[in-house]
Design a protein around this motif. Structure first.
Motif, PDB file in Angstrom:
ATOM      1  N   GLY A  84     -17.276  11.770  -5.709  1.00 41.51           N
ATOM      2  CA  GLY A  84     -16.516  12.848  -5.107  1.00 41.51           C
ATOM      3  C   GLY A  84     -15.454  12.402  -4.125  1.00 41.51           C
ATOM      4  N   VAL A  85     -15.350  11.091  -3.888  1.00 43.52           N
ATOM      5  CA  VAL A  85     -14.371  10.562  -2.933  1.00 43.52           C
ATOM      6  C   VAL A  85     -13.308   9.780  -3.699  1.00 43.52           C
ATOM      7  CG1 VAL A  85     -13.993   9.036  -0.957  1.00 43.52           C
ATOM      8  CG2 VAL A  85     -16.089  10.431  -1.092  1.00 43.52           C
ATOM      9  N   PHE A  86     -12.054  10.231  -3.575  1.00 42.31           N
ATOM     10  CA  PHE A  86     -10.936   9.537  -4.219  1.00 42.31           C
ATOM     11  C   PHE A  86     -10.421   8.452  -3.284  1.00 42.31           C
ATOM     12  CE2 PHE A  86      -6.334   8.974  -4.695  1.00 42.31           C
ATOM     13  CZ  PHE A  86      -6.266   8.579  -6.027  1.00 42.31           C
ATOM     14  N   LYS A  87     -10.317   7.233  -3.800  1.00 39.10           N
ATOM     15  CA  LYS A  87      -9.834   6.124  -2.985  1.00 39.10           C
ATOM     16  C   LYS A  87      -8.348   5.883  -3.221  1.00 39.10           C
ATOM     17  CE  LYS A  87     -12.692   2.829  -3.980  1.00 39.10           C
ATOM     18  NZ  LYS A  87     -13.388   1.520  -3.954  1.00 39.10           N
ATOM     19  N   ALA A  88      -7.617   5.792  -2.132  1.00 40.80           N
ATOM     20  CA  ALA A  88      -6.195   5.436  -2.180  1.00 40.80           C
ATOM     21  C   ALA A  88      -6.075   4.040  -1.591  1.00 40.80           C
ATOM     22  CB  ALA A  88      -5.372   6.443  -1.378  1.00 40.80           C
ATOM     23  N   ILE A  89      -5.758   3.074  -2.428  1.00 41.01           N
ATOM     24  CA  ILE A  89      -5.713   1.674  -1.990  1.00 41.01           C
ATOM     25  C   ILE A  89      -4.341   1.365  -1.413  1.00 41.01           C
ATOM     26  CG2 ILE A  89      -6.043  -0.718  -2.669  1.00 41.01           C
ATOM     27  CD1 ILE A  89      -8.542   1.045  -2.891  1.00 41.01           C
ATOM     28  N   TYR A  90      -4.326   0.871  -0.177  1.00 39.39           N
ATOM     29  CA  TYR A  90      -3.062   0.485   0.451  1.00 39.39           C
ATOM     30  C   TYR A  90      -3.038  -1.023   0.676  1.00 39.39           C
ATOM     31  CZ  TYR A  90      -5.459   0.023   4.980  1.00 39.39           C
ATOM     32  OH  TYR A  90      -6.301  -0.373   5.996  1.00 39.39           O
ATOM     33  N   ASN A  91      -1.857  -1.576   0.665  1.00 39.98           N
ATOM     34  CA  ASN A  91      -1.673  -3.000   0.923  1.00 39.98           C
ATOM     35  C   ASN A  91      -0.433  -3.191   1.775  1.00 39.98           C
ATOM     36  OD1 ASN A  91      -3.770  -4.412  -0.817  1.00 39.98           O
ATOM     37  ND2 ASN A  91      -2.782  -3.119  -2.360  1.00 39.98           N
ATOM     38  N   PRO A  92      -0.601  -3.715   2.993  1.00 44.15           N
ATOM     39  CA  PRO A  92       0.576  -3.996   3.814  1.00 44.15           C
ATOM     40  C   PRO A  92       1.546  -4.916   3.077  1.00 44.15           C
ATOM     41  CG  PRO A  92      -1.437  -4.187   5.114  1.00 44.15           C
ATOM     42  CD  PRO A  92      -1.861  -4.037   3.680  1.00 44.15           C
ATOM     43  N   ALA A  93       2.830  -4.742   3.351  1.00 44.31           N
ATOM     44  CA  ALA A  93       3.861  -5.501   2.649  1.00 44.31           C
ATOM     45  C   ALA A  93       3.742  -7.000   2.914  1.00 44.31           C
ATOM     46  CB  ALA A  93       5.247  -4.996   3.057  1.00 44.31           C
ATOM     47  N   ARG A  94       3.258  -7.347   4.082  1.00 46.87           N
ATOM     48  CA  ARG A  94       3.106  -8.755   4.461  1.00 46.87           C
ATOM     49  C   ARG A  94       2.210  -8.825   5.689  1.00 46.87           C
ATOM     50  NH1 ARG A  94       6.078  -9.681   9.034  1.00 46.87           N
ATOM     51  NH2 ARG A  94       7.753  -8.182   9.507  1.00 46.87           N
ATOM     52  N   ALA A  95       1.857 -10.036   6.076  1.00 46.30           N
ATOM     53  CA  ALA A  95       1.130 -10.245   7.325  1.00 46.30           C
ATOM     54  C   ALA A  95       2.128 -10.534   8.438  1.00 46.30           C
ATOM     55  CB  ALA A  95       0.151 -11.404   7.175  1.00 46.30           C
ATOM     56  N   ALA A  96       1.655 -10.483   9.666  1.00 47.89           N
ATOM     57  CA  ALA A  96       2.524 -10.807  10.798  1.00 47.89           C
ATOM     58  C   ALA A  96       3.127 -12.195  10.620  1.00 47.89           C
ATOM     59  CB  ALA A  96       1.737 -10.741  12.101  1.00 47.89           C
ATOM     60  N   SER A  97       4.383 -12.314  10.973  1.00 49.53           N
ATOM     61  CA  SER A  97       5.087 -13.584  10.800  1.00 49.53           C
ATOM     62  C   SER A  97       4.548 -14.646  11.755  1.00 49.53           C
ATOM     63  CB  SER A  97       6.582 -13.371  11.062  1.00 49.53           C
ATOM     64  OG  SER A  97       7.248 -14.605  11.157  1.00 49.53           O
ATOM     65  N   PRO A  98       4.432 -15.881  11.294  1.00 47.89           N
ATOM     66  CA  PRO A  98       4.030 -16.973  12.189  1.00 47.89           C
ATOM     67  C   PRO A  98       5.001 -17.154  13.356  1.00 47.89           C
ATOM     68  CG  PRO A  98       3.909 -17.672   9.892  1.00 47.89           C
ATOM     69  CD  PRO A  98       4.600 -16.345   9.908  1.00 47.89           C
TER      70      PRO A  98
END
Length: 433
Positions: A50-64
């Motif tokens: 009964g729970v719809f999952k919306a998968i998100y992915n950040p565009a990138r990680a914090a820059s070094p």
């Protein structure tokens, strides 16, 4: 469970590690036809009916190249952006939530009031960081630097934005709420996630046999247990291991079982290739035939460890209280725990557990001796430990309260009394209300 409300509601949960603290809420609401439930997360390997999952992915990680004080903030912003994009897709499909409930700190809730201005935003506030007086400067062998102080102050930036923008918030314990700015604590209610006391139950006389990992301790009469997500100073792993060396010297028939992964979940990482487990095994003289590392366990095997335990050691810096401590109490464990603030909200020495100095392996070993030498006397403490959970942390009681508060903004009379009281004040002023 009967339907909670006759008014259809749309709920959006936000947490990178699905389902985390929202497991029970999402399960109940997902099974109720009066609710449409969406969960935005990074994790795609678990499902709730009964729970719809919306998968998100950040565009990138914090820059070094980002200043190290604000890498946490940059990651939070990137997460917030990813959530915003997912919410745009949901909105385009006609899903506009009535309530958004998200974990504060990692950034998923940062821009909710921009994309869904009419939704009620509720934030789960687990921790507010301090350079002094709690976890960060607790260990005198790990002193703070000016860089640490400044970095920790900035680490609260996404949490402070959430405190400002949310409609309501929740913390799992009174001591954890106490860490937030006093002028904003009125926004934060206290309801613990709850312990399933129908699952975590005592089993007198249980012996530990885990065929899946080829562990058979059915012949063992003295079993000391320790549980953690990782093996790290935040949860007293080095002190625990030093106490194991003493316990093994004193008790030749005692076995020790350690549940958890060889990693750092909280606090500073060691240099590449080093772990605290490896460090302590190299440092100490131990009988490895009586020391068993299981890794992470499925819940049913984890329960078996707790049920077979003769004495369960839980150590923590003044930090977030672990679920495992309360679960061990529900299972009737004889708890030997650090005399630190999060523990003191729950444990009274000699009543529902035994307290020790976090930094004293000798004292830990002595209390293990006490626990193992007088099992009949310790049964009263075990019983009281479970009674504490049944009275104050039982999922069956807390889940309906949590749902009522989440959906309708209402507190029970008991919650109102506790919220208006001093809350955590060194021990249990608020308990038994």
């Amino acid at each position: 469970m009967n339907s909670i409300t006759t008014t259809p509601k749309r709920i959006l949960f936000l947490h990178p590690n699905f389902p985390a603290q929202f497991r029970h809420l999402a399960t109940v609401l997902g099974n109720d036809p009066n609710f449409q439930v969406v969960f935005a997360t990074n994790r795609n390997d678990v499902e709730i009916p009964g729970v719809f999952k919306a998968i998100y992915n950040p565009a990138r990680a914090a820059s070094p190249q980002t200043h190290h004080y604000i890498r946490n903030l940059e990651n939070a912003v990137l997460t917030g952006q990813a959530i915003y994009r997912i919410c745009q897709e949901l909105k385009a499909k006609g899903f506009i939530p009535d309530i958004v409930y998200g974990h504060s700190g990692w950034g998923p809730t940062l821009f909710i009031k921009d994309i869904f201005p009419t939704a009620e935003l509720i934030c789960y506030f687990e921790w507010f960081y301090h350079a002094h007086g709690t976890d960060a400067d607790f260990d005198p062998s790990d002193p703070m630097t000016p860089n640490d102080e400044c970095r920790i102050r900035i680490k609260n930036a996404p949490i402070l934005i959430d405190l400002y923008s949310c409609d309501r918030g929740l913390a799992p314990t009174y001591w954890q709420r106490q860490q937030f700015p006093p002028e904003l604590q009125s926004k934060i209610n206290v309801i613990h996630d709850g312990v399933d006391t129908n699952f975590f139950i005592p089993k007198p006389g249980a012996k530990l046999v885990l065929p899946r990992i080829n562990l058979d301790l059915s012949h063992v009469s003295e079993l000391v247990t320790y549980v953690g997500r990782g093996m790290e100073p935040y949860r007293g792993f080095p002190q625990f291991m030093e106490s194991v060396a003493l316990i093994q010297q004193r008790r030749p028939n005692c076995h020790v079982v350690v549940v958890g992964d060889d990693r750092v979940a909280y606090g500073k990482q060691l240099p590449e290739g080093q772990t605290y487990k490896k460090l302590m095994l190299e440092k100490l003289s131990l009988d490895l035939s009586r020391l068993h590392f299981t890794g992470s366990l499925p819940y049913i095997e984890y329960l078996q460890v707790l049920q077979a335990s003769s004495a369960h050691i839980y150590l923590t810096r003044p930090f977030v209280l672990s679920w495992s401590m309360l679960e061990s109490m529900a299972a009737g464990c004889l708890l030997i725990a650090s005399k630190t603030d999060p523990v003191l909200e729950v444990i009274q020495d000699g009543v529902n557990g035994l307290l020790v100095d976090f930094f004293s392996p000798e004292e830990i070993a002595k209390r293990v001796d006490e626990a193992l030498n007088y099992p009949e006397q310790m049964q009263k403490i075990r019983n009281k430990a479970r009674e504490t959970i049944l009275q104050n942390y039982d999922l069956a009681k807390l889940l309906p309260q949590h749902l009522e508060w989440m959906l309708n903004g209402k507190e029970t009379e008991s919650q109102k009394k506790r919220t208006k009281s001093k809350g955590f004040a060194g021990n249990k002023e608020w308990m038994n209300l």
